[in-house]
Design an enzyme around this catalytic site. Structure first.
Site, PDB file in Angstrom:
ATOM      1  N   LYS A  22     -19.331   2.702  19.286  1.00 41.07           N
ATOM      2  CA  LYS A  22     -18.455   3.795  19.760  1.00 41.07           C
ATOM      3  C   LYS A  22     -17.378   3.233  20.678  1.00 41.07           C
ATOM      4  O   LYS A  22     -16.836   3.925  21.530  1.00 41.07           O
ATOM      5  CB  LYS A  22     -19.271   4.863  20.502  1.00 41.07           C
ATOM      6  CG  LYS A  22     -20.265   5.612  19.624  1.00 41.07           C
ATOM      7  CD  LYS A  22     -19.559   6.550  18.660  1.00 41.07           C
ATOM      8  CE  LYS A  22     -20.569   7.296  17.781  1.00 41.07           C
ATOM      9  NZ  LYS A  22     -19.925   8.049  16.687  1.00 41.07           N
ATOM     10  N   ARG A  23     -17.080   1.956  20.486  1.00 37.34           N
ATOM     11  CA  ARG A  23     -15.989   1.284  21.216  1.00 37.34           C
ATOM     12  C   ARG A  23     -16.196   1.385  22.736  1.00 37.34           C
ATOM     13  O   ARG A  23     -15.259   1.524  23.505  1.00 37.34           O
ATOM     14  CB  ARG A  23     -14.622   1.827  20.821  1.00 37.34           C
ATOM     15  CG  ARG A  23     -14.347   1.856  19.318  1.00 37.34           C
ATOM     16  CD  ARG A  23     -14.692   0.528  18.654  1.00 37.34           C
ATOM     17  NE  ARG A  23     -14.341   0.516  17.239  1.00 37.34           N
ATOM     18  CZ  ARG A  23     -15.213   0.298  16.247  1.00 37.34           C
ATOM     19  NH1 ARG A  23     -16.498   0.071  16.510  1.00 37.34           N
ATOM     20  NH2 ARG A  23     -14.791   0.254  15.003  1.00 37.34           N
ATOM     21  N   LEU A  61     -13.313   7.905  28.073  1.00 38.09           N
ATOM     22  CA  LEU A  61     -14.305   8.992  28.096  1.00 38.09           C
ATOM     23  C   LEU A  61     -14.856   9.237  26.688  1.00 38.09           C
ATOM     24  O   LEU A  61     -14.087   9.225  25.719  1.00 38.09           O
ATOM     25  CB  LEU A  61     -13.575  10.254  28.577  1.00 38.09           C
ATOM     26  CG  LEU A  61     -14.319  11.572  28.617  1.00 38.09           C
ATOM     27  CD1 LEU A  61     -15.321  11.556  29.765  1.00 38.09           C
ATOM     28  CD2 LEU A  61     -13.330  12.725  28.812  1.00 38.09           C
ATOM     29  N   GLY A 106     -10.224   6.311  30.370  1.00 32.89           N
ATOM     30  CA  GLY A 106     -11.228   5.970  31.375  1.00 32.89           C
ATOM     31  C   GLY A 106     -11.558   4.489  31.415  1.00 32.89           C
ATOM     32  O   GLY A 106     -12.044   3.996  32.436  1.00 32.89           O
ATOM     33  N   GLU A 109      -9.180   3.255  33.816  1.00 39.98           N
ATOM     34  CA  GLU A 109      -9.604   3.704  35.153  1.00 39.98           C
ATOM     35  C   GLU A 109     -10.724   2.810  35.688  1.00 39.98           C
ATOM     36  O   GLU A 109     -10.735   2.448  36.873  1.00 39.98           O
ATOM     37  CB  GLU A 109     -10.057   5.164  35.095  1.00 39.98           C
ATOM     38  CG  GLU A 109      -8.924   6.114  34.748  1.00 39.98           C
ATOM     39  CD  GLU A 109      -9.363   7.558  34.720  1.00 39.98           C
ATOM     40  OE1 GLU A 109      -9.148   8.248  35.720  1.00 39.98           O
ATOM     41  OE2 GLU A 109      -9.933   7.991  33.704  1.00 39.98           O
ATOM     42  N   GLU A 129      -4.364  10.670  27.603  1.00 32.58           N
ATOM     43  CA  GLU A 129      -4.908  11.963  28.045  1.00 32.58           C
ATOM     44  C   GLU A 129      -4.010  13.128  27.630  1.00 32.58           C
ATOM     45  O   GLU A 129      -4.492  14.195  27.263  1.00 32.58           O
ATOM     46  CB  GLU A 129      -5.101  11.969  29.575  1.00 32.58           C
ATOM     47  CG  GLU A 129      -6.351  11.255  30.052  1.00 32.58           C
ATOM     48  CD  GLU A 129      -6.221   9.739  30.124  1.00 32.58           C
ATOM     49  OE1 GLU A 129      -5.183   9.200  29.718  1.00 32.58           O
ATOM     50  OE2 GLU A 129      -7.176   9.092  30.588  1.00 32.58           O
ATOM     51  N   GLY A 137      -9.606  11.458  34.941  1.00 30.77           N
ATOM     52  CA  GLY A 137     -10.653  12.037  35.789  1.00 30.77           C
ATOM     53  C   GLY A 137     -11.544  10.987  36.417  1.00 30.77           C
ATOM     54  O   GLY A 137     -12.489  11.299  37.124  1.00 30.77           O
TER      55      GLY A 137
HETATM   56  C1  1HE Z   1     -15.122   7.426  20.228  1.00 27.10           C
HETATM   57  C2  1HE Z   1     -14.128   7.170  21.214  1.00 27.10           C
HETATM   58  C3  1HE Z   1     -14.110   8.003  22.344  1.00 27.10           C
HETATM   59  C4  1HE Z   1     -13.911   5.731  19.620  1.00 27.10           C
HETATM   60  N1  1HE Z   1     -15.017   9.013  22.414  1.00 27.10           N
HETATM   61  N2  1HE Z   1     -15.998   8.421  20.360  1.00 27.10           N
HETATM   62  N3  1HE Z   1      -9.947   7.877  24.621  1.00 27.10           N
HETATM   63  C5  1HE Z   1      -9.151   7.913  23.550  1.00 27.10           C
HETATM   64  O1  1HE Z   1      -8.428   8.845  23.291  1.00 27.10           O
HETATM   65  C6  1HE Z   1      -9.262   6.713  22.632  1.00 27.10           C
HETATM   66  C7  1HE Z   1      -9.971   7.101  21.367  1.00 27.10           C
HETATM   67  N4  1HE Z   1     -10.283   5.945  20.539  1.00 27.10           N
HETATM   68  C8  1HE Z   1      -9.341   5.281  19.819  1.00 27.10           C
HETATM   69  O2  1HE Z   1      -8.158   5.556  19.862  1.00 27.10           O
HETATM   70  C9  1HE Z   1      -9.834   4.171  18.942  1.00 27.10           C
HETATM   71  O3  1HE Z   1     -11.237   4.339  18.752  1.00 27.10           O
HETATM   72  C10 1HE Z   1      -9.588   2.744  19.488  1.00 27.10           C
HETATM   73  C11 1HE Z   1      -8.096   2.425  19.409  1.00 27.10           C
HETATM   74  C12 1HE Z   1     -10.089   2.603  20.929  1.00 27.10           C
HETATM   75  C13 1HE Z   1     -10.378   1.727  18.614  1.00 27.10           C
HETATM   76  O4  1HE Z   1     -10.044   1.885  17.230  1.00 27.10           O
HETATM   77  P1  1HE Z   1     -11.039   1.324  16.108  1.00 27.10           P
HETATM   78  O5  1HE Z   1     -10.319   1.472  14.793  1.00 27.10           O
HETATM   79  O6  1HE Z   1     -11.553  -0.016  16.471  1.00 27.10           O
HETATM   80  O7  1HE Z   1     -12.335   2.292  16.135  1.00 27.10           O
HETATM   81  P2  1HE Z   1     -12.495   3.795  15.544  1.00 27.10           P
HETATM   82  O8  1HE Z   1     -12.761   3.721  14.055  1.00 27.10           O
HETATM   83  O9  1HE Z   1     -11.388   4.667  15.984  1.00 27.10           O
HETATM   84  O10 1HE Z   1     -13.820   4.300  16.280  1.00 27.10           O
HETATM   85  C14 1HE Z   1     -15.117   3.822  15.950  1.00 27.10           C
HETATM   86  C15 1HE Z   1     -16.128   4.892  16.363  1.00 27.10           C
HETATM   87  O11 1HE Z   1     -16.054   5.084  17.773  1.00 27.10           O
HETATM   88  C16 1HE Z   1     -15.792   6.248  15.769  1.00 27.10           C
HETATM   89  O12 1HE Z   1     -17.004   6.938  15.579  1.00 27.10           O
HETATM   90  P3  1HE Z   1     -17.685   7.081  14.103  1.00 27.10           P
HETATM   91  O13 1HE Z   1     -18.918   7.873  14.342  1.00 27.10           O
HETATM   92  O14 1HE Z   1     -16.649   7.761  13.246  1.00 27.10           O
HETATM   93  O15 1HE Z   1     -17.947   5.662  13.654  1.00 27.10           O
HETATM   94  C17 1HE Z   1     -15.013   6.947  16.854  1.00 27.10           C
HETATM   95  O16 1HE Z   1     -15.075   8.353  16.787  1.00 27.10           O
HETATM   96  C18 1HE Z   1     -15.762   6.446  18.077  1.00 27.10           C
HETATM   97  N5  1HE Z   1     -14.943   6.515  19.280  1.00 27.10           N
HETATM   98  N6  1HE Z   1     -13.396   6.122  20.804  1.00 27.10           N
HETATM   99  C19 1HE Z   1     -15.925   9.198  21.442  1.00 27.10           C
HETATM  100  N7  1HE Z   1     -13.240   7.837  23.321  1.00 27.10           N
HETATM  101  C20 1HE Z   1     -12.777  10.439  33.140  1.00 27.10           C
HETATM  102  S1  1HE Z   1     -11.507  11.085  32.251  1.00 27.10           S
HETATM  103  C21 1HE Z   1     -10.979   9.861  31.160  1.00 27.10           C
HETATM  104  C22 1HE Z   1     -10.131  10.465  30.109  1.00 27.10           C
HETATM  105  C23 1HE Z   1     -10.030   9.579  28.922  1.00 27.10           C
HETATM  106  O17 1HE Z   1     -10.626   8.557  28.837  1.00 27.10           O
HETATM  107  S2  1HE Z   1      -8.998  10.150  27.702  1.00 27.10           S
HETATM  108  C24 1HE Z   1      -8.928   8.875  26.531  1.00 27.10           C
HETATM  109  C25 1HE Z   1     -10.063   8.941  25.570  1.00 27.10           C
END
Ligand code: 1HE
Length: 259
Positions: A22-23, A61, A106, A109, A129, A137
């Protein structure tokens, strides 16, 4: 199995975010495991290295856990991130973070709560975000903005722009750019150096500098004089100062001039 693995190697605690499928997205359970590892490191290590398993440091997150939350649940969750990250940022020992791949939301962060950040050319940074309809957050509005400045942070949050490692170094996010794949080794090297410092000096560096910076001029100087004196009267300082005067201390590692 813990979502944050822990090892102790020569006084250095190595904390590894271990949810690569889940990265390394930060779930509630992973935050709890991080807190346990951070508390253990504070008890038994002199410095710590934080890294992520798999292709990325941390995707932020865990969005799957945050689809439907009440306002009060959201606040409690954010305050929990603050509590755990504060134990890193204003804890007992310095944290060196080895970054690679995505350092997002996060994840950035968390990196900003550590004291020194090492990246390589494959590392990238983003604050998506705004796109997700949420807000930082995990202390980012305080800590990430301190590193890069409010204007740059606004740009990242408004546009979702992805920063390269070079840009992040210019922005003050990255302290060291290591060889590709070499961020862990570099972070370990730096942690070993810091672990040789007097523990009270390290404690003062990570706990006093930012507080002094946040306080007024006069309060800052007063606070500084107290800490300076407190560190100087310790037997450890006496021994180190004497070693220097007796020419037994290591010399400064001055970089060679470029020809
Ligand atoms: C996740 C998450 C996650 C991956 N929550 N499950 N963060 C984001 O908006 C970033 C979201 N993630 C991405 O943009 C990409 O995953 C990455 C660029 C980081 C990596 O890409 P990649 O191609 O290596 O991986 P993927 O195919 O996108 O993800 C692999 C799996 O991880 C997949 O699940 P699966 O069940 O389909 O295999 C994704 O859904 C899962 N996954 N990122 C849940 N973030 C305290 S407040 C903080 C606020 C924030 O952090 S907002 C930013 C959130």
């Amino acid at each position: 199995m813990a979502l944050v693995s822990y090892e102790l190697a020569d006084d250095i605690a190595v904390l590894t975010l271990s949810r690569p499928e889940k990265r390394n997205a930060m779930s509630d359970a992973m935050l709890t495991d991080l807190a346990v590892a951070v508390d253990r490191a504070a008890r038994e290590a002199k410095a710590a290295v934080l890294r992520g398993e798999g292709k990325h440091f941390c995707a932020g997150l865990d969005l799957a856990e945050h689809v439907e939350k009440t306002v009060m649940q959201g606040i409690a969750g954010s305050r929990e991130w603050h509590a755990v990250f504060t134990r890193i940022q204003r804890g007992a020992i310095p944290y060196f973070v080895a970054l690679h791949g995505a350092v997002v939301g996060g994840g950035l962060e968390l990196a900003a709560a550590a004291h020194v950040r090492v990246a390589d050319a494959n590392t990238y940074f983003a604050l998506p975000e705004g796109q997700r309809g949420i807000f930082v957050g995990g202390g980012g509005s305080v800590n990430v903005s301190r590193l890069m400045g409010v204007s740059r942070m606004m740009d990242l949050m408004l546009t979702g722009r992805v920063l390269s490692a070079d840009e992040a170094e210019r922005y003050g996010i990255v302290n060291y750019l290591a060889e590709p794949g070499g961020t862990f080794e570099k972070a370990m090297e730096l942690a070993r150096i810091a672990a040789r410092n007097a523990p009270l000096s390290n404690y003062a560096i990570i706990n006093a500098l930012q507080r002094i910076h946040d306080s007024g001029y006069d309060e800052g100087l007063f606070f500084e004089s107290m800490i300076a004196s407190l560190t100087q009267v310790t037997p450890e300082a006496h021994e180190r100062l004497r070693a220097f005067l007796e020419k037994k201390a290591a010399r400064l590692a001055i970089p060679e001039a470029e020809s």
